[in-house]
Design a protein around this motif. Structure first.
Motif, short mmCIF file in Angstrom:
data_model
loop_
_atom_site.label_atom_id
_atom_site.label_comp_id
_atom_site.label_asym_id
_atom_site.label_seq_id
_atom_site.Cartn_x
_atom_site.Cartn_y
_atom_site.Cartn_z
N GLY A 15 46.28 65.46 34.37
CA GLY A 15 47.37 64.66 33.83
C GLY A 15 48.44 64.40 34.87
O GLY A 15 48.93 63.27 35.02
N LEU A 16 48.78 65.45 35.64
CA LEU A 16 49.83 65.31 36.66
C LEU A 16 49.38 64.38 37.79
O LEU A 16 50.16 63.58 38.30
CB LEU A 16 50.21 66.69 37.22
CG LEU A 16 50.97 67.59 36.23
CD1 LEU A 16 51.21 68.96 36.86
CD2 LEU A 16 52.29 66.95 35.81
N ILE A 17 48.09 64.48 38.17
CA ILE A 17 47.57 63.60 39.23
C ILE A 17 47.65 62.14 38.77
O ILE A 17 48.09 61.26 39.51
CB ILE A 17 46.12 64.00 39.62
CG1 ILE A 17 46.14 65.34 40.36
CG2 ILE A 17 45.47 62.92 40.47
CD1 ILE A 17 44.77 65.90 40.67
N VAL A 18 47.24 61.90 37.53
CA VAL A 18 47.29 60.54 36.98
C VAL A 18 48.73 60.03 37.00
O VAL A 18 49.01 58.89 37.43
CB VAL A 18 46.72 60.53 35.54
CG1 VAL A 18 47.01 59.20 34.86
CG2 VAL A 18 45.22 60.79 35.57
N LEU A 19 49.66 60.88 36.57
CA LEU A 19 51.08 60.51 36.54
C LEU A 19 51.56 60.18 37.96
O LEU A 19 52.24 59.17 38.19
CB LEU A 19 51.87 61.68 35.96
CG LEU A 19 53.26 61.40 35.42
CD1 LEU A 19 53.18 60.38 34.30
CD2 LEU A 19 53.89 62.69 34.90
N VAL A 21 49.81 59.23 40.59
CA VAL A 21 49.24 57.98 41.10
C VAL A 21 49.96 56.78 40.48
O VAL A 21 50.24 55.79 41.16
CB VAL A 21 47.71 57.93 40.83
CG1 VAL A 21 47.14 56.57 41.23
CG2 VAL A 21 46.99 59.02 41.60
N LEU B 19 41.00 57.59 37.31
CA LEU B 19 41.90 56.90 38.24
C LEU B 19 41.40 55.52 38.65
O LEU B 19 42.15 54.73 39.22
CB LEU B 19 42.14 57.77 39.48
CG LEU B 19 42.92 59.06 39.22
CD1 LEU B 19 42.97 59.92 40.48
CD2 LEU B 19 44.34 58.75 38.75
N LEU B 22 43.51 52.47 37.96
CA LEU B 22 44.74 52.44 38.75
C LEU B 22 44.46 51.95 40.16
O LEU B 22 45.23 51.19 40.74
CB LEU B 22 45.37 53.84 38.82
CG LEU B 22 46.07 54.31 37.55
CD1 LEU B 22 46.72 55.67 37.78
CD2 LEU B 22 47.11 53.32 37.12
N LEU B 44 50.76 53.41 33.59
CA LEU B 44 50.49 54.48 32.61
C LEU B 44 49.62 53.94 31.48
O LEU B 44 48.76 54.65 30.94
CB LEU B 44 51.80 55.04 32.05
CG LEU B 44 52.63 55.86 33.04
CD1 LEU B 44 53.93 56.32 32.40
CD2 LEU B 44 51.85 57.08 33.54
N MET B 51 41.81 57.44 30.31
CA MET B 51 41.65 58.82 29.82
C MET B 51 41.03 58.82 28.43
O MET B 51 40.17 59.65 28.11
CB MET B 51 43.01 59.54 29.81
CG MET B 51 43.52 59.85 31.20
SD MET B 51 45.19 60.48 31.18
CE MET B 51 44.89 62.24 31.11
N MET B 84 47.55 65.26 26.82
CA MET B 84 48.11 64.60 28.01
C MET B 84 47.93 63.08 27.89
O MET B 84 48.85 62.31 28.18
CB MET B 84 47.37 65.06 29.28
CG MET B 84 47.33 66.54 29.52
SD MET B 84 48.83 67.25 30.20
CE MET B 84 49.09 66.27 31.63
N ILE B 88 50.74 60.09 27.82
CA ILE B 88 50.75 58.99 28.81
C ILE B 88 50.70 57.64 28.10
O ILE B 88 51.41 56.70 28.45
CB ILE B 88 49.58 59.19 29.80
CG1 ILE B 88 49.97 60.31 30.79
CG2 ILE B 88 49.24 57.90 30.54
CD1 ILE B 88 48.89 60.73 31.75
#
Lengths: 31, 439
Positions: A15-19, A21, B19, B22, B44, B51, B84, B88
């Protein structure tokens, strides 16, 4: 470390990595 | 590849999938900046959608991908990451509306364009997915109904979000990006098709028959299942399966249960020991020999066959004895001569599942059994209460750091037992646990 702790940490880390990026993307777009 | 490396590789694959959208935002024709917060919110949104989509892959039970971890922990990861992903996804409209309060009309379906309304509906569906999953018990939703609700709402949430992305058209306007999103959508539909059509169809072609139903102590039943027209599957002692009984595999009426028999039993035959705990398990006693069953498995990493050691220590709470029974029976059938210890925590002696079978195994193995009863009978001179660090200290062998530990039971019991083992100097890397509560 138990597998459950590992799963929790990996979920948090993912989750933190996604945030991170997403933040980098927004910063690069607007610098 | 060893399980740890392979686990790392699969984690990298997971992050790559999440990812990817993104990364795609970065490449191609530059898009005019919309301001830091605006672009963060867009990013996000894409990440949240990725996700959500990958959640389907996590629970698709791909054996090769789940084997290094044990599928039970993948379901836990699925649950943690859902929180999570939800945060997001919520941040996406929250940031946009905070930075641009004049856009609040997007929330009103009468004024908003259709693609904003589907976006809002996607978040409503996702919210319901989260609420019905985290509070299924409190809401009184049965496991069967929950599975249908969960799948339906989750599919709706992702479909609506994909429509929202295409409708808004930010960052997806170039033909190749539209093509890419179409491929992503089709792959995701492919995964759903695999789970709901291909897998059940394969199970349908490999039916089982209930060969025997045995009542056990403590409101438990053992179902012996024999393959019909095929050879069954090879499993490791301690693994579990998803069982469908008296329904088609397409009906989404399957439940996870541990195998309690030894893999050395008659070829293909498996036994599942099931305690009456819920709506489905209370009907097990009504099962008759000859009833049709479908078995998806084997799954799980909770097995002595994966962890060679000088001897094993098993710690079972309640019906958590079922997979431990499979491992003990396998050890006995293989003529194992290593020393083993079993801590069996149960409420009452007269209801202790496998009491007689365990005594019999004690004569075939170098096995020390420590019963820990919460409500011991009069005159009981054994251990009482729960498995604690003090209790373990009295029985754990000298070479405790070289043994492998298998803990199975309700989650609070697993947590307490793991702490008690750690307090006794047992390295956590040697402790395996099986999580029964997958929902």
């Amino acid at each position: 470390m138990t597998r459950r702790t590992m799963a929790r940490l990996l979920a948090l880390l993912s989750g933190l990595i996604v945030l991170a990026v997403a933040v980098v993307f927004a910063w690069l777009q607007n610098r | 590849m060893n399980p740890v490396n392979s686990g790392g590789a699969w984690t990298a694959v997971y992050l790559g999938l999440v990812l990817a959208p993104l990364v795609v935002l970065f490449v191609g024709d530059p898009v005019p900046p919309g301001g830091f917060w605006w672009d963060l919110a867009i990013a996000l949104g894409f990440a949240g959608l990725a996700m959500m989509s990958v959640q389907f892959i996590l629970t698709a039970r791909f054996k090769r991908a789940t084997a290094p971890f044990g599928i039970d922990v993948i379901y836990y990861f699925h649950r943690y990451i859902a929180g999570m992903a939800f945060a997001i996804v919520l941040a996406h409209p929250a940031i946009i509306l905070t930075a641009n309060p004049d856009l609040v009309f997007y929330l009103n379906p009468l004024e908003a364009p259709w693609f904003m309304t589907v976006g809002v509906l996607s978040i409503v569906a996702l919210t319901l997915v989260i609420v019905t999953s985290y509070w299924r018990g409190a809401l009184g939703i049965s496991y069967e109904s929950w599975r249908v609700i969960h799948t339906g709402l989750a599919v709706a949430a992702v479909l609506l979000a994909l429509l929202h992305v295409q409708g808004v058209g930010f960052y997806v306007a170039e033909p190749w990006k539209r093509g890419l999103w179409t491929v992503i959508t089709l792959s995701w539909i492919g995964v759903i098709g695999w789970i709901r059509i291909v897998k059940p169809w394969r199970l349908l072609r490999r039916p089982y028959e209930v060969a025997e139903v045995r009542q056990e102590r403590g409101d438990a039943w053992t179902l012996a299942l024999a393959p019909v027209g095929h050879g069954g599957f090879v499993f490791q002692p301690g693994q579990f399966v998803w069982l469908t009984l008296r329904h088609s595999p397409f009906a989404m009426r399957e439940h996870p249960f541990s195998v309690s028999s030894s893999p050395e039993l008659a070829p293909g035959r498996i036994e599942l020991t099931i305690k009456e705990l819920g709506d489905f398990t209370r009907t097990i006693g009504a099962t008759a020999a000859g009833d049709r069953a479908y078995v998806d498995g084997p799954y799980g990493a909770f097995s002595i066959d994966r962890h060679p050691a000088r001897g094993y220590v098993f710690l079972a709470g309640g019906i958590g004895i079922a997979p431990v029974m499979s491992m003990l029976r396998a050890l006995a059938d293989r003529g194992d001569a290593r020393p083993h210890v079993l801590f069996h925590a149960y409420r009452r002696w007269d209801r202790l599942t496998f009491r007689e079978a365990l005594e019999a195994l004690g004569t075939r193995l170098d096995l020390r059994i420590v019963y820990v009863l919460e409500e011991p009978p009069d005159g009981w001179d054994g251990e009482r209460g729960r498995i604690t660090a003090d209790l373990l200290a009295r029985y754990l062998p000298e070479d405790r750091a070289e043994r492998e530990y298998f803990v199975c039971g309700p989650e609070p019991m697993i947590d307490a037992t793991e702490r008690a083992l750690r307090d006794n100097g047992v390295p956590m890397a040697r402790v395996r646990s099986e999580l029964f509560n997958l929902v």
